[in-house]
Design a protein around this motif. Structure first.
Motif, PDB file in Angstrom:
ATOM      1  N   ALA A 153      -9.274 -10.923  -5.006  1.00 30.40           N
ATOM      2  CA  ALA A 153      -9.794 -10.680  -6.352  1.00 30.40           C
ATOM      3  C   ALA A 153      -9.490  -9.269  -6.855  1.00 30.40           C
ATOM      4  O   ALA A 153      -9.170  -9.076  -8.039  1.00 30.40           O
ATOM      5  CB  ALA A 153     -11.302 -10.924  -6.373  1.00 30.40           C
ATOM      6  N   GLU A 154      -9.560  -8.262  -5.977  1.00 29.85           N
ATOM      7  CA  GLU A 154      -9.455  -6.869  -6.392  1.00 29.85           C
ATOM      8  C   GLU A 154      -8.098  -6.237  -6.091  1.00 29.85           C
ATOM      9  O   GLU A 154      -7.781  -5.171  -6.623  1.00 29.85           O
ATOM     10  CB  GLU A 154     -10.551  -6.041  -5.712  1.00 29.85           C
ATOM     11  N   GLY A 155      -7.292  -6.866  -5.233  1.00 28.06           N
ATOM     12  CA  GLY A 155      -6.024  -6.269  -4.853  1.00 28.06           C
ATOM     13  C   GLY A 155      -6.215  -5.061  -3.954  1.00 28.06           C
ATOM     14  O   GLY A 155      -7.268  -4.868  -3.351  1.00 28.06           O
ATOM     15  N   VAL A 156      -5.184  -4.228  -3.845  1.00 29.32           N
ATOM     16  CA  VAL A 156      -5.236  -3.029  -3.003  1.00 29.32           C
ATOM     17  C   VAL A 156      -5.901  -1.888  -3.775  1.00 29.32           C
ATOM     18  O   VAL A 156      -5.520  -1.600  -4.912  1.00 29.32           O
ATOM     19  CB  VAL A 156      -3.820  -2.604  -2.561  1.00 29.32           C
ATOM     20  N   LYS A 157      -6.889  -1.256  -3.141  1.00 27.17           N
ATOM     21  CA  LYS A 157      -7.546  -0.075  -3.694  1.00 27.17           C
ATOM     22  C   LYS A 157      -7.441   1.049  -2.671  1.00 27.17           C
ATOM     23  O   LYS A 157      -8.056   0.985  -1.601  1.00 27.17           O
ATOM     24  CB  LYS A 157      -9.023  -0.357  -3.994  1.00 27.17           C
ATOM     25  N   VAL A 158      -6.638   2.066  -2.966  1.00 28.19           N
ATOM     26  CA  VAL A 158      -6.418   3.154  -2.016  1.00 28.19           C
ATOM     27  C   VAL A 158      -7.598   4.110  -2.043  1.00 28.19           C
ATOM     28  O   VAL A 158      -8.001   4.596  -3.106  1.00 28.19           O
ATOM     29  CB  VAL A 158      -5.106   3.901  -2.337  1.00 28.19           C
ATOM     30  N   LEU A 159      -8.151   4.384  -0.863  1.00 35.46           N
ATOM     31  CA  LEU A 159      -9.263   5.315  -0.718  1.00 35.46           C
ATOM     32  C   LEU A 159      -8.800   6.704  -0.302  1.00 35.46           C
ATOM     33  O   LEU A 159      -9.404   7.702  -0.673  1.00 35.46           O
ATOM     34  CB  LEU A 159     -10.257   4.780   0.327  1.00 35.46           C
ATOM     35  N   GLN A 160      -7.730   6.760   0.501  1.00 38.29           N
ATOM     36  CA  GLN A 160      -7.247   8.045   1.001  1.00 38.29           C
ATOM     37  C   GLN A 160      -5.755   7.957   1.308  1.00 38.29           C
ATOM     38  O   GLN A 160      -5.289   6.985   1.902  1.00 38.29           O
ATOM     39  CB  GLN A 160      -8.011   8.443   2.273  1.00 38.29           C
ATOM     40  N   LEU A 208      -5.766   4.871   3.936  1.00 39.13           N
ATOM     41  CA  LEU A 208      -7.019   4.138   4.065  1.00 39.13           C
ATOM     42  C   LEU A 208      -7.218   3.375   2.759  1.00 39.13           C
ATOM     43  O   LEU A 208      -7.248   3.986   1.679  1.00 39.13           O
ATOM     44  CB  LEU A 208      -8.166   5.113   4.306  1.00 39.13           C
ATOM     45  N   PHE A 209      -7.323   2.049   2.839  1.00 41.66           N
ATOM     46  CA  PHE A 209      -7.436   1.266   1.609  1.00 41.66           C
ATOM     47  C   PHE A 209      -8.203  -0.022   1.862  1.00 41.66           C
ATOM     48  O   PHE A 209      -8.403  -0.449   3.011  1.00 41.66           O
ATOM     49  CB  PHE A 209      -6.052   0.954   1.027  1.00 41.66           C
ATOM     50  N   ALA A 259       0.824  -1.214   0.000  1.00 38.35           N
ATOM     51  CA  ALA A 259       0.000   0.000   0.000  1.00 38.35           C
ATOM     52  C   ALA A 259       0.859   1.264   0.000  1.00 38.35           C
ATOM     53  O   ALA A 259       0.526   2.256  -0.668  1.00 38.35           O
ATOM     54  CB  ALA A 259      -0.929  -0.010   1.207  1.00 38.35           C
ATOM     55  N   SER A 260       1.982   1.244   0.742  1.00 36.29           N
ATOM     56  CA  SER A 260       2.847   2.426   0.791  1.00 36.29           C
ATOM     57  C   SER A 260       3.494   2.707  -0.565  1.00 36.29           C
ATOM     58  O   SER A 260       3.898   3.836  -0.838  1.00 36.29           O
ATOM     59  CB  SER A 260       3.923   2.256   1.862  1.00 36.29           C
ATOM     60  N   SER A 261       3.595   1.692  -1.423  1.00 34.61           N
ATOM     61  CA  SER A 261       4.153   1.915  -2.758  1.00 34.61           C
ATOM     62  C   SER A 261       3.295   2.866  -3.579  1.00 34.61           C
ATOM     63  O   SER A 261       3.796   3.549  -4.474  1.00 34.61           O
ATOM     64  CB  SER A 261       4.322   0.588  -3.500  1.00 34.61           C
ATOM     65  N   PHE A 262       1.975   2.936  -3.272  1.00 31.85           N
ATOM     66  CA  PHE A 262       1.129   3.916  -3.954  1.00 31.85           C
ATOM     67  C   PHE A 262       1.589   5.335  -3.621  1.00 31.85           C
ATOM     68  O   PHE A 262       1.611   6.212  -4.492  1.00 31.85           O
ATOM     69  CB  PHE A 262      -0.330   3.722  -3.539  1.00 31.85           C
ATOM     70  N   ILE A 263       1.940   5.554  -2.355  1.00 33.75           N
ATOM     71  CA  ILE A 263       2.457   6.872  -1.960  1.00 33.75           C
ATOM     72  C   ILE A 263       3.790   7.129  -2.628  1.00 33.75           C
ATOM     73  O   ILE A 263       4.017   8.189  -3.226  1.00 33.75           O
ATOM     74  CB  ILE A 263       2.623   6.949  -0.434  1.00 33.75           C
ATOM     75  N   MET A 264       4.708   6.170  -2.519  1.00 36.02           N
ATOM     76  CA  MET A 264       6.060   6.378  -3.018  1.00 36.02           C
ATOM     77  C   MET A 264       6.090   6.542  -4.531  1.00 36.02           C
ATOM     78  O   MET A 264       6.879   7.330  -5.062  1.00 36.02           O
ATOM     79  CB  MET A 264       6.960   5.233  -2.556  1.00 36.02           C
TER      80      MET A 264
END
Length: 294
Positions: free
Chosen positions: A270-277, A264-265, A209-214
């Motif tokens: 099936a869907e993997g990580v989905k970042v909400l905030q 927040l994710f 999840a932190s890779s979305f930020i990075m």
């Protein structure tokens, strides 16, 4: 004018055992004097239970960007390659599949239209949990100028993406979904660099999840690693997606800043990580320093 920067490549994980930090200054030599030099091996550059290297850099021209063929050991190539790692985690990562940059074999950089800069790379990427490595080709496009835009990445790592972790993911998913009490944890890893085995999937999920930020924050002048999950709480959900609230600490190794983020994710096999905030939190002068970031 000489600029002396201490760069500590941080932190840790429990993927391959109890992580720790070894401080080993590099002796002054011709090999270590280049301002853009970085350690050569994954043991010295990655955060997944490997040895960490502390080294010195001297020179005022560190941020000069090379064009044409790049030295794979130097920062321009390494920073671009690190973005590929974050991209792969956002696309294909899970609590049982986490990607890390092992080595840059070759790189080339050129200025392109619309004030962008393109890096073409040949790298080795490792799936850290299964300890599987493959050579990958990648292209990274950085935006330049005042407007911040995420890097655009293309990567071909077919063999790594065929690793089957469905059984482990489904078991973890069912465990989280069926537990009467929602999962929570603090300080992954703890001050001794330790992570309990049953907490490792939450740590891996935090890395992914932190890779979305990075990926969103990375530029030609940054180098991010995940340092610690300060807090994680599983939240109630009304659908098939598990929902998590994470407080994550990132280590920006060029500035040596520890940056706090709220994530927040949702996640499911099936869907993997989905970042909400994604929210960067105010700098906390009184907060306890995360373990082994020196």
């Amino acid at each position: 004018m000489s600029l002396r920067i201490i760069v500590a490549l941080a932190v840790l994980t429990g993927v391959t055992g109890s992580p720790g930090v070894t401080i080993r200054p590099v002796a002054d030599s011709a090999d270590s004097a280049h301002p853009n030099s970085v350690p050569e091996t994954v043991e010295e550059t990655e955060i997944f239970g490997q040895q960490i290297q502390l080294f010195e850099e001297e020179e005022a021209e560190e941020d000069v960007m090379a064009t044409g063929e790049l030295n794979p050991k130097h920062y321009p190539a390494q920073r671009a390659a690190k973005v590929v790692q974050h991209y792969l985690n956002t696309r294909y990562g899970s609590p049982y599949r986490v990607f890390g940059l092992q080595r840059v074999h070759s790189g080339n950089a050129e200025d392109v239209a619309d004030s962008r800069r393109k890096y073409q790379l040949e790298i080795s990427v490792q799936e850290m949990i299964g300890n599987t490595t493959e050579n990958c080709s990648a292209e990274v496009l950085f935006a330049r100028g005042e407007q911040q835009r995420s890097a655009q990445v293309q990567a071909s790592c077919e063999a790594l993406l065929k690793i089957d972790t469905k059984a482990q993911e489904e078991a973890f998913y069912q465990q989280c979904k069926m537990n009467q009490s929602l999962q929570s944890a603090q300080y992954l890893p703890d001050s001794y660099g330790h992570i309990e085995p049953d907490m490792k999937p939450l740590w891996h999920l935090g890395i992914v999840a932190s890779s979305f930020i990075m990926l969103n924050e990375s530029t030609e002048n940054t180098l991010y690693n995940m340092a610690q999950v300060a807090n994680v709480t599983q939240l109630p959900t009304e659908n098939d997606q598990l929902k998590f609230d994470y407080h994550i600490l990132l280590h920006e190794m060029v500035s040596q800043e520890i940056i706090h983020w709220k994530l927040l994710f949702t996640w499911s096999p099936a869907e993997g990580v989905k970042v909400l905030q994604m929210e960067q939190l105010p700098h906390c002068h009184d907060c306890e320093k995360p373990p082994n970031t020196n």
